[in-house]
Design an enzyme around this catalytic site. Structure first.
Site, PDB file in Angstrom:
ATOM      1  N   ASN A  40      18.920  73.442  16.607  1.00 25.95           N
ATOM      2  CA  ASN A  40      19.845  72.565  17.840  1.00 25.95           C
ATOM      3  C   ASN A  40      20.164  73.088  18.786  1.00 25.95           C
ATOM      4  O   ASN A  40      21.247  73.804  18.918  1.00 25.95           O
ATOM      5  CB  ASN A  40      20.825  71.785  16.950  1.00 25.95           C
ATOM      6  CG  ASN A  40      21.708  70.658  17.627  1.00 25.95           C
ATOM      7  OD1 ASN A  40      21.124  70.381  18.556  1.00 25.95           O
ATOM      8  ND2 ASN A  40      22.701  70.290  16.899  1.00 25.95           N
ATOM      9  N   TRP A  41      19.444  72.978  20.079  1.00 22.42           N
ATOM     10  CA  TRP A  41      19.587  73.559  21.163  1.00 22.42           C
ATOM     11  C   TRP A  41      20.912  72.838  21.847  1.00 22.42           C
ATOM     12  O   TRP A  41      21.220  73.459  23.065  1.00 22.42           O
ATOM     13  CB  TRP A  41      18.407  73.336  22.120  1.00 22.42           C
ATOM     14  CG  TRP A  41      17.228  74.104  21.745  1.00 22.42           C
ATOM     15  CD1 TRP A  41      16.955  75.034  20.565  1.00 22.42           C
ATOM     16  CD2 TRP A  41      16.038  74.553  22.581  1.00 22.42           C
ATOM     17  NE1 TRP A  41      15.878  75.513  20.408  1.00 22.42           N
ATOM     18  CE2 TRP A  41      15.089  75.246  21.808  1.00 22.42           C
ATOM     19  CE3 TRP A  41      15.685  73.851  23.949  1.00 22.42           C
ATOM     20  CZ2 TRP A  41      13.936  75.633  22.259  1.00 22.42           C
ATOM     21  CZ3 TRP A  41      14.352  74.241  24.101  1.00 22.42           C
ATOM     22  CH2 TRP A  41      13.632  75.115  23.601  1.00 22.42           C
ATOM     23  N   LYS A  42      21.120  71.602  21.511  1.00 17.19           N
ATOM     24  CA  LYS A  42      22.421  71.140  21.744  1.00 17.19           C
ATOM     25  C   LYS A  42      22.042  70.733  23.424  1.00 17.19           C
ATOM     26  O   LYS A  42      20.737  70.732  24.004  1.00 17.19           O
ATOM     27  CB  LYS A  42      23.757  71.595  21.785  1.00 17.19           C
ATOM     28  CG  LYS A  42      24.087  71.907  20.258  1.00 17.19           C
ATOM     29  CD  LYS A  42      25.227  72.095  19.822  1.00 17.19           C
ATOM     30  CE  LYS A  42      25.314  72.395  18.248  1.00 17.19           C
ATOM     31  NZ  LYS A  42      26.686  72.865  17.927  1.00 17.19           N
ATOM     32  N   HIS A  52      25.288  64.093  14.247  1.00 14.64           N
ATOM     33  CA  HIS A  52      25.788  65.464  14.342  1.00 14.64           C
ATOM     34  C   HIS A  52      27.270  65.000  14.559  1.00 14.64           C
ATOM     35  O   HIS A  52      27.768  64.001  15.003  1.00 14.64           O
ATOM     36  CB  HIS A  52      25.127  66.386  15.475  1.00 14.64           C
ATOM     37  CG  HIS A  52      25.464  67.665  15.432  1.00 14.64           C
ATOM     38  ND1 HIS A  52      26.772  67.774  16.115  1.00 14.64           N
ATOM     39  CD2 HIS A  52      25.053  68.932  15.206  1.00 14.64           C
ATOM     40  CE1 HIS A  52      26.760  69.227  16.118  1.00 14.64           C
ATOM     41  NE2 HIS A  52      25.883  69.694  15.457  1.00 14.64           N
ATOM     42  N   GLU A  61      29.212  66.361  16.639  1.00 17.69           N
ATOM     43  CA  GLU A  61      29.577  66.186  17.863  1.00 17.69           C
ATOM     44  C   GLU A  61      29.405  64.757  18.416  1.00 17.69           C
ATOM     45  O   GLU A  61      30.085  64.206  19.240  1.00 17.69           O
ATOM     46  CB  GLU A  61      28.807  67.136  18.877  1.00 17.69           C
ATOM     47  CG  GLU A  61      29.128  68.697  18.708  1.00 17.69           C
ATOM     48  CD  GLU A  61      28.295  69.474  18.860  1.00 17.69           C
ATOM     49  OE1 GLU A  61      27.138  69.532  19.311  1.00 17.69           O
ATOM     50  OE2 GLU A  61      28.614  70.653  18.460  1.00 17.69           O
ATOM     51  N   GLU A  92      27.026  70.175   7.442  1.00 16.94           N
ATOM     52  CA  GLU A  92      27.539  70.894   8.218  1.00 16.94           C
ATOM     53  C   GLU A  92      29.437  70.732   8.256  1.00 16.94           C
ATOM     54  O   GLU A  92      29.661  69.625   8.848  1.00 16.94           O
ATOM     55  CB  GLU A  92      27.021  70.513   9.834  1.00 16.94           C
ATOM     56  CG  GLU A  92      25.575  70.855   9.729  1.00 16.94           C
ATOM     57  CD  GLU A  92      25.281  70.982  11.197  1.00 16.94           C
ATOM     58  OE1 GLU A  92      24.339  71.938  11.656  1.00 16.94           O
ATOM     59  OE2 GLU A  92      25.574  70.139  12.154  1.00 16.94           O
ATOM     60  N   GLY A  96      29.976  76.455  15.562  1.00  9.04           N
ATOM     61  CA  GLY A  96      30.322  77.016  17.029  1.00  9.04           C
ATOM     62  C   GLY A  96      31.549  77.734  16.744  1.00  9.04           C
ATOM     63  O   GLY A  96      31.982  78.137  17.990  1.00  9.04           O
ATOM     64  N   SER A 142      27.601  78.017  12.149  1.00  8.53           N
ATOM     65  CA  SER A 142      27.675  79.398  12.403  1.00  8.53           C
ATOM     66  C   SER A 142      26.684  80.363  11.669  1.00  8.53           C
ATOM     67  O   SER A 142      26.943  81.335  10.970  1.00  8.53           O
ATOM     68  CB  SER A 142      29.173  80.011  11.969  1.00  8.53           C
ATOM     69  OG  SER A 142      29.900  79.382  13.188  1.00  8.53           O
ATOM     70  N   GLY A 154      22.722  76.149  15.302  1.00  5.34           N
ATOM     71  CA  GLY A 154      23.036  75.897  16.807  1.00  5.34           C
ATOM     72  C   GLY A 154      22.930  77.136  17.706  1.00  5.34           C
ATOM     73  O   GLY A 154      21.681  77.636  18.260  1.00  5.34           O
ATOM     74  N   GLY A 155      24.043  77.917  17.998  1.00  6.39           N
ATOM     75  CA  GLY A 155      23.990  78.838  18.958  1.00  6.39           C
ATOM     76  C   GLY A 155      22.951  79.881  18.731  1.00  6.39           C
ATOM     77  O   GLY A 155      22.167  80.442  19.702  1.00  6.39           O
TER      78      GLY A 155
HETATM   79  P1  PGA Z   1      26.270  76.475  15.268  1.00  4.91           P
HETATM   80  O1  PGA Z   1      26.044  75.084  15.266  1.00  4.91           O
HETATM   81  O2  PGA Z   1      24.992  77.247  14.471  1.00  4.91           O
HETATM   82  O3  PGA Z   1      26.413  77.304  16.813  1.00  4.91           O
HETATM   83  O4  PGA Z   1      27.568  76.616  14.562  1.00  4.91           O
HETATM   84  C1  PGA Z   1      25.380  74.252  14.470  1.00  4.91           C
HETATM   85  C2  PGA Z   1      25.182  73.000  14.727  1.00  4.91           C
HETATM   86  O5  PGA Z   1      25.750  72.367  15.373  1.00  4.91           O
HETATM   87  O6  PGA Z   1      24.133  72.305  14.060  1.00  4.91           O
END
Ligand code: PGA
Length: 252
Positions: free
Chosen positions: A6-8, A95, A97, A170, A176, A215, A236-237
């Site tokens: 997930n590049w966001k 998600h 977010e 999640e 993050g 993470s 994500g990251g």
């Molecule tokens: P993260 O994000 O790996 O940076 O913790 C995961 C996500 O939001 O799907």
């Protein structure tokens, strides 16, 4: 196993194209039972999918959101049929977010999920508790509510046996933050999710991937993949660099 990135709202288009190219090149070293998926921002989807096509790569591509309606007066929104017509395979929905920053309710997410299934996309529905909810001891209750809003949605249930759907557990406090759930904490919730899926969908439950997110890094990925009810990861990251994303996939 599904390894999804997930590049966001990260990477400029040229950076995204470079990353897609590197992943296409690196995919040949990844075991064949692993499906690798990237979810770039909307603006990058056409260029990234062209790179995948030109490389005749098995890399999968999806979006990070869609609207619940097929078309209409929704300025700034993108519909599921639009994504499907671009050759998208997946769409991430709900998600945390989106739930927190854009006030998406379980009901809105269920309607988006129905729109995605109808359009032939595979939804990745994200569920998970906040730290406050974990401290209150209501993890299963929160996850169950999020899950049932999908599984008890009449139109969705009719679609599920014929279509694919993925759930991503999640924990919000692990996203993050570098504060990953322990493999045991994650497995506990995944086992609960699997039980709920079995109750509602019977035998079909075993066909549904339940992936962990929060993470995930090359250093901790293996421990998750060893858990019986964890079928992959939403990253994500660590999905923003080919090296770390491929290193995670290599352990799946
Ligand atoms: P993260 O994000 O790996 O940076 O913790 C995961 C996500 O939001 O799907």
């Amino acid at each position: 196993m599904l390894i999804a990135g997930n590049w966001k709202m990260n990477l400029m288009p040229h950076e995204g194209m470079m990353l897609t190219h590197e992943l296409c090149m690196g995919l040949s070293d990844i075991p064949s039972h692993v499906d690798m998926l990237i979810c770039p921002p909307f603006t990058h989807l056409a260029q990234c999918s062209l790179i995948i096509e030109n490389n005749e790569s098995q890399l999968l591509i999806g979006a990070q959101n869609c609207h619940a309606s097929d078309q209409g007066a929704f300025t700034g929104e993108i519909s599921a049929p639009m994504l499907a017509s671009m050759g998208m395979d997946y769409v991430i929905l709900g998600h945390s977010e989106r739930r927190i920053l854009f006030n998406e309710s379980n009901d809105v997410i269920a309607r988006k999920c129905h729109a995605a299934l109808k359009a032939g996309l595979i939804p990745i529905v994200c569920i998970g508790e906040t730290l406050e909810q974990r401290n209150q001891g209501i993890v299963n209750q929160v996850v169950q509510e999020q899950l049932l809003s999908i599984l008890q949605h009449e139109q969705i249930v009719n679609h599920i046996p014929a279509h694919d759907i993925v759930f991503a557990y999640e924990p919000v406090w692990a996203i993050g933050t570098g504060l990953a759930a322990s493999p045991e904490q994650a497995e506990d919730v995944h086992a609960f999710i699997r039980m709920q899926l079995e109750e509602k969908l019977g035998d079909h439950a075993s066909m549904i991937d339940v992936i962990y997110g929060g993470s995930v890094k090359p250093e901790n990925a293996k421990e998750y993949f060893l858990q019986p009810n964890i079928d992959g990861a939403l990253i994500g990251g660590a999905s923003l660099k080919a090296e770390s994303f491929l290193a995670i996939a290599a352990q799946a």
